[in-house]
Write an enzyme that holds these catalytic residues in place. Structure first.
Site, mmCIF file in Angstrom:
data_model
loop_
_atom_site.group_PDB
_atom_site.id
_atom_site.type_symbol
_atom_site.label_atom_id
_atom_site.label_comp_id
_atom_site.label_asym_id
_atom_site.label_seq_id
_atom_site.Cartn_x
_atom_site.Cartn_y
_atom_site.Cartn_z
ATOM 1 N N GLY D 148 -16.030 -68.497 31.161
ATOM 2 C CA GLY D 148 -14.715 -68.420 31.911
ATOM 3 C C GLY D 148 -14.767 -67.562 32.978
ATOM 4 N N CYS D 149 -14.066 -67.496 34.009
ATOM 5 C CA CYS D 149 -13.974 -66.571 35.129
ATOM 6 C C CYS D 149 -13.449 -65.109 34.620
ATOM 7 C CB CYS D 149 -13.121 -66.982 36.093
ATOM 8 S SG CYS D 149 -11.531 -67.509 36.026
ATOM 9 N N TYR D 150 -12.383 -65.102 33.845
ATOM 10 C CA TYR D 150 -11.938 -63.912 33.554
ATOM 11 C C TYR D 150 -12.849 -63.164 32.330
ATOM 12 C CZ TYR D 150 -7.121 -64.641 35.282
ATOM 13 O OH TYR D 150 -5.848 -64.637 36.035
#
Lengths: 342, 342, 342, 342
Positions: D148-150
């Site tokens: 995921g990005c975070y």
């Protein structure tokens, strides 16, 4: 009617003060000074004021200022301290929206602002204009140091926790996000649309001038010197501060009740229902600070979300609130604005 | 006090109407209906209204609406026409912010909106709510068709030229730029932050619903059917319309004088000094239309720049202005807002 | 490998040129000069270039520039003309991204730019670098005047209509919207985030420097002096120009076919299918101009929508395209970038 | 040439994958599926791809996918897990950009995503595609769970501190700010331009799906289960994540050296010089994570600033990096993009 003068009306704090005072029912705007714009119409510089403010800018001139009941300084840091003594002596009350009178300690001022203080003897008298802390002292104040924008959002968020001594005051964290208007109306590359737009960055990590101001407030609330890591961020929006505050709980407490009870009589602090997520636009153009308190995963970290409009509760609106208190007016008069959304 | 109801308060027009009416000194807000949000607090949907509007949304219910003096419809097109007859019969006056009653010709409505008209017999009675054209008829109106946002900005800009018959009315051009709120509060891909942000595009080039509305207005002003090329553009800002209007001069005229004289008694049209360049933010949150008129290079093309806040003078503010006229109130009451800048 | 120097690499045109040249397979970047930043790393000023450009800024120094095959001037207007003669004499070719060599007529330059021209004798030799008009002359050019951003978007849009003599060339209208980067990386109040953001306004209505440049182009295309009303607008986006062009048809023509046929061999002009509405973001970061042609309501007004990235096809990308032509490289090399969306 | 298929190419992750793969020199794009857009041209939906991607969308069809060497899933959560088994059995390798294979524990998946897992037996085999942690395992992976990005921004920032065991791992804080594209290309009110624009707010405070993913990573790095308070914020920008990380130091360490040494061989992690303040735009469109490490006031709190482009290093770029590793290509091929600034 309060006869009001404004020194330095060409920045964002100045135009916001004019926006509020122009329709304030108990204010008579006497004079607005600007060295650079003297002679020009205020509404030529700020077209939103066409039809509301007919005054021209005038040169800073102590005679006309001495005839006011109250003078606001919406000037860069270091100007107010050179003119305040004379105004006070003439019986004029002063609210400084810059930082000149915010510190009790002149050495601290000189360390952070890099200028010798022109009237350190007034620092003891000056009242720090956060009504939620100092309302009683403000009633009789001659000289008010209007708080900074970050200090307002951060202090109001930490206050109940520190006063109730329920968190570790030595390891507080304030991660704050500010709209670009917080930097003022200055021609600097970093605040251009193409530099600050579509971009996020931290700044002032090594030490921001609002850090010692916040620490001074928190020390008063806690009764002892706290420890704070304060990281401000430049956010691609025009107005608004979103402060996300972190503290470690040291005892069990009803957080929602604590905040409600601390601010139940405050007209400009709105404690949101449990689980709420305040948005900066919910206070756009208004003097309210909205706060939500969370305890993620029921762990020992409390998270406080505090939003203000940096130009209103973080500057001009709070100054008007202080004026209302100083002159015995209803505290909310002239500040009953519905936030602009969208 | 005017007892007011609002049908459909969940869009941007609705929340803007609530922002204005919440602090209008002569209005008593009785009921706000929303089929989808019934039972919920208005301020839960629109956090800017916390502390200003305590009403919950209720189901659309003719009984409670019939007790109002005035009902605003802030609904999608096609709703007002199904409820208006009953309200008028009950003595309630109606201001529709949608398009249901804007055309005099029911066939034109059906052609552009694709729905048979539910009460074509009311079209003749409905007054088109542009006070600068129809103030006298508005005083006694039972039913007001509040103008569209583009039609307001474009009509006010062309009006003096057409009434004075100084331009070629057959080849008018309106190049209009609108903020995204003009599209309403609708969950559509095209209006996402990541689609409409940092981007500019034209739309509706083949035919926009506001074109026939503008043509109807201009025909009345000119006394004959005009020709207009109307190109709207989606602009990455929240509020505001900037209409850039082009016409070919057919006779010499003092343009500045013409515009001043046409609007000298209008409280919400501000003709700027010669050479001015109006900005949309100069009207953010207020009901004023600011206009500048230019003649580049002293040629035969006149260029009119006309800006409004699409949600205020282009929708909710104009509706309040119409309400004030209908009920004999001072026309500017509740609309004396200083635009928010920055 | 083409040995390249850049004079004045601290503006948006400069950083964009660096972005493109840093990964151009047939370019060797030799020197980047900046008086104000000399000695500093380019990547310290422009963090996007970290890892791509290791050169420091150096002082403008004719010796190092004379060793280049080609020097780009990404300087303010009036700089290139003072250094070009010496470089040409040393056998260096020059592409000026400013306006110094755009006009054939030195008097016109002086009228619009307010500076006497330093080398009017070079104006005849300079080739205006719009490959779609002047590709053959560019092949052997020593000195290229890279077009302005508005002139590129507007000229490419009008060109087919004027060359085919199908519109009234005396009453052309160009309503153009530019992102804020068009104003350059200059510390001016008007381009601050809080001034240009969430706002739209026209500017330069009384006369913009790009007007005579466009007129010069259109006269060449039309074979006679045209008439043009040109109104640029400042739009709250970073990159992009959207030109909306209006002309009156004087004969029947297959507009879609006309545009397709004019540009069928052009690698950087993309004629969209009939009915299309180009968006500025569809060319963000790339050298393509996308054009759609419309005839609203089948009337006699043709509307051309033309979009470019002002920093690429409107500046640095077109300069690289010109470099490729000058040095006999494939015209598209180093310019095969997919636009960034969203 | 790697024969590549994409399932679900209509979101922002999909279009970004297409932007990168369209010009990747060792990729042959075979098929792009979309149930909703089947038959339509990809470039009609995403105009930036005109001239780069000629494929139409096709219906999800296992036959054509089975002929690929590699299939990317750019689908909503829960789709990849229903098709992966069949593809693996056919010898096709899979990179899932959604969350289906990110957790080792199927119960955790079901708790956070609310769907029973379709093939829990593949979770052990799936390699979490953060090359900075798992490069060796990725070389032979058949199935990659793209992070995921975070989690990418936060994990890379905390990794050196936890691996070196220099901070209190039980009280980590990650205050993360994301651009709106992180929410995907979904028609939801909250992500409209007029809702997310000019506004800042926290969300997911009670529990965000990326929290357990980050915790899983940090546990591996630390060798034991950590404690983390994770507060994401929606920021009015299109692309970019700025993670501000806070940890309490437990021993003295050369922070700058620690970070440099941990990432010295990483092509896509850039440790900035001491005192730096990374900006999200410095990585716009590129696969780099830039990190700065600070110790404000020389206290015991370390602050790590970590920025990525959420659509590149946080999604499609990292997926391409993983593809390069899987197929033995140079890890940076096709990813050598200069960030777009401004």
């Amino acid at each position: 009617m309060v006869k009001v003068g404004i020194v330095g009306g060409t920045g964002y704090t100045g135009v916001e003060l004019l926006r509020l005072l122009a329709v304030h029912p108990q204010v008579e705007l006497q004079v607005i000074t600007s060295r650079s714009e003297a002679g020009g119409a205020v509404s030529a510089l700020f077209p939103n004021l066409r039809g509301f403010v007919d005054l021209p800018f005038s040169s800073p001139d102590s005679a006309s200022l001495r005839q006011c009941d109250l003078v606001f300084f919406a000037t860069p840091n270091g100007i107010a301290m050179s003119m305040t003594r004379e105004l006070l002596d003439a019986g004029v009350r002063v609210i400084d929206l810059a930082a000149d009178f915010r510190f009790k300690n002149a050495a601290l001022w000189e360390q952070w602002y890099g200028i010798p203080h022109a009237c350190p003897e007034l620092l003891a008298e000056a009242v720090y204009g956060l009504p939620e802390m100092n309302r009683e002292q403000l009633r009789d104040a001659r000289l008010v140091a209007n708080p900074g924008c970050y200090p307002t959002a951060v202090t109001l968020g930490f206050l109940p926790l520190l006063e109730a001594v329920v968190v570790d005051g030595m390891h507080l964290i304030a991660d704050a996000k500010s709209g670009v208007s917080g930097a003022g109306r200055k021609a600097e590359i970093g605040y251009l649309f193409c530099e600050a737009g579509d971009n996020m960055k931290a700044y002032g990590v090594a030490g921001h001038r609002h850090l010692p101001e916040i620490l001074q407030n928190l020390a008063l609330a806690a009764g002892s010197a706290p420890g704070l890591t304060f990281i401000p961020h430049l956010t691609p929006m025009i107005r608004g501060i979103h402060a996300t505050l972190y503290a470690r709980l040291q005892k069990e407490v009803d957080l929602q009740g604590l905040f409600h009870s601390r601010y139940k009589d405050e007209p400009f602090v709105d404690i949101l229902p449990a689980g709420s997520l305040p948005e900066t636009r919910s206070v756009r153009g208004c003097n309210t600070c909205r706060i939500a308190v969370h305890r993620p995963g029921q762990g020992d970290t409390v998270v406080v979300l505090s939003v203000i409009d940096n130009l209103v509760k973080g500057a001009a609106g709070q100054a008007v609130q202080n004026m209302n208190i100083l002159f015995g007016l209803e505290e909310t008069v002239g500040l009953y604005n519905v936030p602009l959304l969208p």
